[in-house]
Design a protein around this motif. Structure first.
Motif, PDB file in Angstrom:
ATOM      1  N   THR A 191      -0.033  -1.455   6.483  1.00 27.84           N
ATOM      2  CA  THR A 191      -0.901  -1.110   7.602  1.00 27.84           C
ATOM      3  C   THR A 191      -0.333  -1.687   8.892  1.00 27.84           C
ATOM      4  N   LEU A 236      -6.254   6.901  -6.142  1.00 27.69           N
ATOM      5  CA  LEU A 236      -5.866   6.299  -4.867  1.00 27.69           C
ATOM      6  C   LEU A 236      -6.828   5.217  -4.402  1.00 27.69           C
ATOM      7  N   ASP A 280     -10.288   4.512   3.654  1.00 29.13           N
ATOM      8  CA  ASP A 280      -9.927   5.384   2.537  1.00 29.13           C
ATOM      9  C   ASP A 280      -8.824   6.365   2.931  1.00 29.13           C
ATOM     10  N   ARG A 316      -5.428   5.000   2.841  1.00 26.03           N
ATOM     11  CA  ARG A 316      -4.854   5.003   1.493  1.00 26.03           C
ATOM     12  C   ARG A 316      -4.226   6.364   1.193  1.00 26.03           C
ATOM     13  N   GLU A 326      -0.217   7.465   0.517  1.00 28.59           N
ATOM     14  CA  GLU A 326       0.211   8.336  -0.574  1.00 28.59           C
ATOM     15  C   GLU A 326       1.100   9.463  -0.058  1.00 28.59           C
TER      16      GLU A 326
END
Length: 278
Positions: free
Chosen positions: A26, A132, A157, A160, A164
């Motif tokens: 992040t 995930l 979320d 995430r 991916e």
């Protein structure tokens, strides 16, 4: 990241943003990243991902018939089935125009349900959300288009999910499938309307993912590379991945897309990219 603080000046009640590097780390977050927001059409990214999982599992094939006569799963993912925006009415022959269609994604969901033998939201949860760790993401049962615009999620979320999308070895899809969906234009050369931003020639799209290329005007920035892909939603939300910058950005708000976002989002994106060293 200081650039994320720009969302404090947006004419919205609440906004949250996150930037994720290509290594999954992040780079920065700002705002209530665990607050749920209606995703509107950013939902289509999750739907497309689930459909592609079903293709890899052998439950579906990209070129199997689905939708109006002559249309396939591939046409529906790429908004070239010919279906109207919110009606199951054919407006063009499959593969001839890029007609952005919520109805087409509803047909995709029904096709997936029939193939998998389970409800669409349950399949998305099992195939995408749970692997995930997207525990805060779900579908709003009363949404007019569940698969096209019914998602509810948080910036945390979607960060995430953004990780991916950039992973060398994704958890959910094979790298070749992900690359085909996000980097390769499906049915090249087709023009069409990018909702809220006017006619684009061409209006390039992958499999569920909009590909920026040379579109103008656009909801990303002037510094965004042509290979940028993602989606924005009419609820005031977006997710983009810029492979050239090695990063992705999520921004969620509680105000519908409009003139404010057409002005704010490109400047915001350029600020993020500058801070990333683009």
């Amino acid at each position: 990241m200081d650039s994320l603080r720009a969302i404090d000046d947006w004419p919205v009640s609440t906004a949250a943003a996150a930037v994720v590097r290509s290594d999954g780390s992040t780079a920065g977050v700002h705002g209530p990243v665990n607050r749920p927001f209606m995703l509107a059409s950013v939902t289509k990214l999750l739907t497309a991902y689930a459909v592609l999982v079903a293709v890899e599992e052998g439950a579906l094939e990209l070129d199997q018939p689905a939708g109006p006569e002559g249309s396939t799963v591939r046409h529906l993912l790429a908004h070239t089935s010919g279906l109207a925006f919110d009606e199951r009415r054919a407006m063009a022959a499959p593969g001839t125009r890029r007609l952005y269609s919520n109805a087409g994604f509803d047909v995709l969901a029904e096709t997936l349900e029939a193939a998998a033998g389970m409800a669409f939201p349950a399949y998305v949860a099992e195939a995408v959300l749970q692997p995930l760790g997207m525990a805060a993401t779900h579908f709003h049962a009363e949404a007019k288009s569940l698969a096209g615009a019914g998602g509810v999620s948080t910036a945390a979320d979607l960060a995430r999910f953004a990780a991916e999308l950039q992973a060398e070895q994704p958890k959910v899809l094979h790298p070749s499938t992900l690359r085909a969906a996000t980097r390769e234009v499906a049915f090249p050369g087709l023009s069409g309307v990018l909702p809220g931003l006017g006619h684009q020639r061409p209006n390039d799209w992958g499999l569920g993912f909009e590909i920026r290329d040379g579109k103008s005007p656009h909801w990303t920035g002037g510094l965004s590379s042509p290979g940028t892909y993602g989606h924005f939603g009419q609820s005031g939300t977006f997710l983009w991945v810029d492979p050239a910058a090695g990063a992705a950005c999520v921004a969620l708000t509680d105000r519908s897309f409009g003139d404010w976002s057409k002005e704010a989002w490109p400047a915001f994106t350029d600020g993020v990219l500058r801070e990333l060293g683009v």
